[in-house]
Design a protein around this motif. Structure first.
Motif, PDB file in Angstrom:
ATOM      1  N   ILE A   1      22.436  63.249  -4.662  1.00 14.48           N
ATOM      2  CA  ILE A   1      22.482  62.861  -3.251  1.00 14.48           C
ATOM      3  C   ILE A   1      22.431  61.336  -3.151  1.00 14.48           C
ATOM      4  O   ILE A   1      21.441  60.711  -3.530  1.00 14.48           O
ATOM      5  CB  ILE A   1      21.313  63.478  -2.470  1.00 14.48           C
ATOM      6  CG1 ILE A   1      21.386  65.005  -2.543  1.00 14.48           C
ATOM      7  CG2 ILE A   1      21.333  63.015  -1.020  1.00 14.48           C
ATOM      8  CD1 ILE A   1      20.241  65.703  -1.848  1.00 14.48           C
ATOM      9  N   PRO A   2      23.507  60.689  -2.657  1.00 13.62           N
ATOM     10  CA  PRO A   2      23.512  59.227  -2.548  1.00 13.62           C
ATOM     11  C   PRO A   2      22.361  58.708  -1.693  1.00 13.62           C
ATOM     12  O   PRO A   2      22.006  59.298  -0.672  1.00 13.62           O
ATOM     13  CB  PRO A   2      24.860  58.926  -1.881  1.00 13.62           C
ATOM     14  CG  PRO A   2      25.717  60.101  -2.212  1.00 13.62           C
ATOM     15  CD  PRO A   2      24.785  61.281  -2.219  1.00 13.62           C
ATOM     16  N   ALA A   3      21.786  57.605  -2.129  1.00 12.92           N
ATOM     17  CA  ALA A   3      20.692  56.970  -1.392  1.00 12.92           C
ATOM     18  C   ALA A   3      21.190  55.679  -0.752  1.00 12.92           C
ATOM     19  O   ALA A   3      22.036  54.974  -1.328  1.00 12.92           O
ATOM     20  CB  ALA A   3      19.521  56.678  -2.324  1.00 12.92           C
ATOM     21  N   TYR A   4      20.659  55.391   0.426  1.00  8.72           N
ATOM     22  CA  TYR A   4      20.989  54.165   1.143  1.00  8.72           C
ATOM     23  C   TYR A   4      19.690  53.417   1.446  1.00  8.72           C
ATOM     24  O   TYR A   4      18.666  54.046   1.699  1.00  8.72           O
ATOM     25  CB  TYR A   4      21.722  54.477   2.445  1.00  8.72           C
ATOM     26  CG  TYR A   4      23.066  55.139   2.255  1.00  8.72           C
ATOM     27  CD1 TYR A   4      24.234  54.388   2.223  1.00  8.72           C
ATOM     28  CD2 TYR A   4      23.160  56.517   2.093  1.00  8.72           C
ATOM     29  CE1 TYR A   4      25.468  54.995   2.042  1.00  8.72           C
ATOM     30  CE2 TYR A   4      24.383  57.134   1.912  1.00  8.72           C
ATOM     31  CZ  TYR A   4      25.541  56.362   1.882  1.00  8.72           C
ATOM     32  OH  TYR A   4      26.756  56.967   1.698  1.00  8.72           O
ATOM     33  N   PRO A   5      19.723  52.087   1.437  1.00  9.34           N
ATOM     34  CA  PRO A   5      18.491  51.326   1.697  1.00  9.34           C
ATOM     35  C   PRO A   5      17.939  51.612   3.096  1.00  9.34           C
ATOM     36  O   PRO A   5      18.653  51.494   4.097  1.00  9.34           O
ATOM     37  CB  PRO A   5      18.948  49.864   1.587  1.00  9.34           C
ATOM     38  CG  PRO A   5      20.231  49.904   0.835  1.00  9.34           C
ATOM     39  CD  PRO A   5      20.875  51.208   1.154  1.00  9.34           C
ATOM     40  N   LYS A   6      16.689  51.984   3.151  1.00 11.06           N
ATOM     41  CA  LYS A   6      16.070  52.292   4.441  1.00 11.06           C
ATOM     42  C   LYS A   6      15.695  51.039   5.216  1.00 11.06           C
ATOM     43  O   LYS A   6      15.497  51.087   6.433  1.00 11.06           O
ATOM     44  CB  LYS A   6      14.830  53.163   4.214  1.00 11.06           C
ATOM     45  CG  LYS A   6      15.152  54.545   3.654  1.00 11.06           C
ATOM     46  CD  LYS A   6      13.890  55.373   3.449  1.00 11.06           C
ATOM     47  CE  LYS A   6      14.225  56.742   2.900  1.00 11.06           C
ATOM     48  NZ  LYS A   6      13.010  57.570   2.674  1.00 11.06           N
TER      49      LYS A   6
END
Length: 554
Positions: free
Chosen positions: A157-162
């Motif tokens: 699952i790709p992660a994006y900066p919160k």
């Protein structure tokens, strides 16, 4: 609606049934070993993607390749003599797994473009009810299986900066590196690459080959960039791998050994060696990178504390006029680009998020005897599992690449093969209808995970913040050589499991133990050098009667 593969294959309700979630490396390897070792065919492989391959189907960005030697980054049952170079490229890896799907006739088992919504254990029926849905139409249906294998992996699952605001406001094109847009022409574009880990290190040099592309790499944390082995196999070498007995196997063993000794880098007793290696990497960074970037590119934490990055030319490409780095922090995305925390506005045409994956992915939504797997992990302060494979309260549920099965130095495929060979031994009695389920005892799981955390103390993995940890708990790394993991998982310790509906299996095990003891006694009698035929005949006659009586009793 019953789930069927594209060929119309359906599970036979009269036999034990297995659902494998994920048609990536782990799921396909499970299917192959089910066929090879257990001669078992009553399984489905379900995946939300339209094609097989998992990681190697999803990650198609320029320069994508394994960072472990291809001769070890492959199944031990199916060596590939035709790798072009030491590190296998994404197209090669995808072709390798497609070839295995053909070889083992796995097409009939595949249920693609299908989501697994959730799975629920029914203790009375000793089976899971698995709810599936079609990706396109959303229509749902149920399938029942006695056993479920979660092969979704930890990096799916790709992660994006919160901490970056308003990402959805961008008016240009943006995508994650794990969802690369081949339809987007980057020529003449201003491209912002966010992140400087493994994916960025591979894609930035390849994209930079087009001098019309202006790349600004937004870096977040420095990495230890290790030297990449530039080995291209000759035609003769590939011929030898394919035709000379044991050459490919011996070479694979050599590759394994060179990686396995790398574990010493992470252990406290070899700190001097690690410091020496770190100095070599610092010198390499200073030599290859532009002078103005050297300080920021040099990590202050010990090598191995975060994932090592194999450098495919990243440091060298930083000297190109169309590549620039910035260590300033992005505050927010705006329609025309990004706004930095220092107030600067940077115009961009394309944003590529090379920011890794959600490592706290717990796989599918599954409910065991009392709670969901997410709830179980929360109760433990982060993911944990017995040998990274089974969890208390979840009978017949097997997790590939579960907690503490990753390594910082070795092949994930080897780890998964160890896991598969382990849980096939738990599956076998269920498949043979000698038992209904196996569930790891809570006490065994707790003792195992306490041992894992103790072994982590003093290692480099405790000395920085990384995705390996939840708080201070190591949830990802197996703190030792893979040989040790194989040794621990070579066969189940049956006393660590609760067996249900296993009377026949228990009786068979008891009978086999008694017979083994009698055979050992027989061997000892003869090895003692008995020469008197009358006495030997009496001993043989007595043992024969005992064996016959044992067999008839059980």
């Amino acid at each position: 609606m019953a789930s069927t593969s594209s060929s119309g294959f359906r599970l036979n309700k009269e036999e034990a049934r297995v659902i494998i979630v994920g048609a990536g490396v782990g799921g396909l390897a499970t299917a192959i070993l089910l066929k090879r070792k257990l001669k078992f065919e009553n399984f489905l492989i379900v995946d939300k993607a339209a094609d097989i391959g998992g990681t190697w189907e999803a990650n198609v960005y320029p320069g994508c390749a394994s960072d472990v030697g291809g001769h070890w980054y492959s199944l031990s049952t199916d060596l590939n003599p035709n790798w072009e170079s030491f590190y296998a490229s994404q197209p090669e890896l995808q072709a390798y797994w497609r070839g295995l799907v053909d070889k083992y006739n796995l097409h009939k088992h595949l249920v693609l473009s299908t989501n697994v919504e959730h799975a629920v254990w029914n203790d009375e029926k000793q089976s899971y009810t698995v709810t599936l849905s079609d990706v396109s139409s959303g229509s749902e249906w149920e399938e029942v299986a006695e056993m479920v294998v979660d092969g979704t992996g930890g990096l799916s699952i790709p992660a994006y900066p919160k901490d970056i605001k308003d990402k959805e406001s961008f008016a240009g094109v943006q995508f994650h590196s794990a969802r690369w847009r081949k339809d987007v022409d980057l020529s003449g574009k201003r491209v912002g690459v966010v992140g400087n880990g493994c994916s960025a290190a591979q894609l930035v040099p390849k994209v930079a080959e087009d001098p019309s592309v202006q790349i600004l790499n937004f870096c977040r944390t420095p990495n230890w960039l290790t030297t990449r082995r530039h080995k291209v196999y000759s035609t003769f070498e590939k011929w030898a791998f394919a035709h000379v007995p044991l050459v490919a196997r011996a070479y694979r063993l050599w590759v394994y050994t060179t990686y396995e000794v790398g574990i010493i880098l992470f252990l406290p007793m070899f700190q001097r060696l690690r410091l020496s290696i770190e100095k070599g990497i610092r010198d390499r960074i200073a030599k290859k990178a532009p002078k103005e970037y050297v300080d920021n590119l040099t990590p202050s934490f010990p090598a191995g504390c975060k994932r090592l990055v194999v450098d495919p030319g990243y440091l060298s490409c930083l000297s190109k006029p169309n590549v620039k780095l910035t260590w300033d922090t992005i505050d927010a995305v705006v329609p025309e680009g990004v706004k930095m925390k220092n107030g600067e506005f940077i115009p961009l045409d394309v944003i590529v998020w090379a920011t890794g994956f959600s490592v706290l992915n717990v796989g599918i939504d599954v409910k065991g005897k009392e709670m969901t797997l997410s709830e179980y992990y929360d109760s433990k302060g982060g993911p944990e599992a017995y040998l990274g494979t089974t969890t208390p309260g979840f009978p017949n549920y097997f997790i590939l690449m579960g907690a503490n099965t990753a390594t910082g130095h070795a092949s994930v495929i080897f780890s998964e093969e160890v896991q598969i060979n382990y849980f096939l031994q738990l599956m076998k009695p269920v498949i043979e209808k000698k038992a209904r389920s196996f569930e790891v005892r809570a006490s065994a799981s707790e003792a195992y995970n306490a041992k894992i955390q103790r072994r982590t103390i003093g290692t480099v993995w405790t000395r920085c913040s990384s995705w390996y940890k939840v708080g201070e708990k190591n949830v990802a790394i197996f703190p030792g050589p893979l040989f040790l993991f194989w040794w621990w998982a070579r066969s189940p310790r049956w006393e660590h499991f609760i067996a249900s509906g296993a009377e026949r299996w228990e009786a068979e095990r008891k009978r086999n133990r008694v017979l083994s003891a009698l055979l050992a006694a027989l061997f000892l009698v003869f090895s003692a050098g008995l020469t008197q035929s009358t006495f030997r005949e009496v001993v043989l006659s007595g043992l024969t009667r005992v064996i016959t009586a044992v067999r008839s009793f059980f």
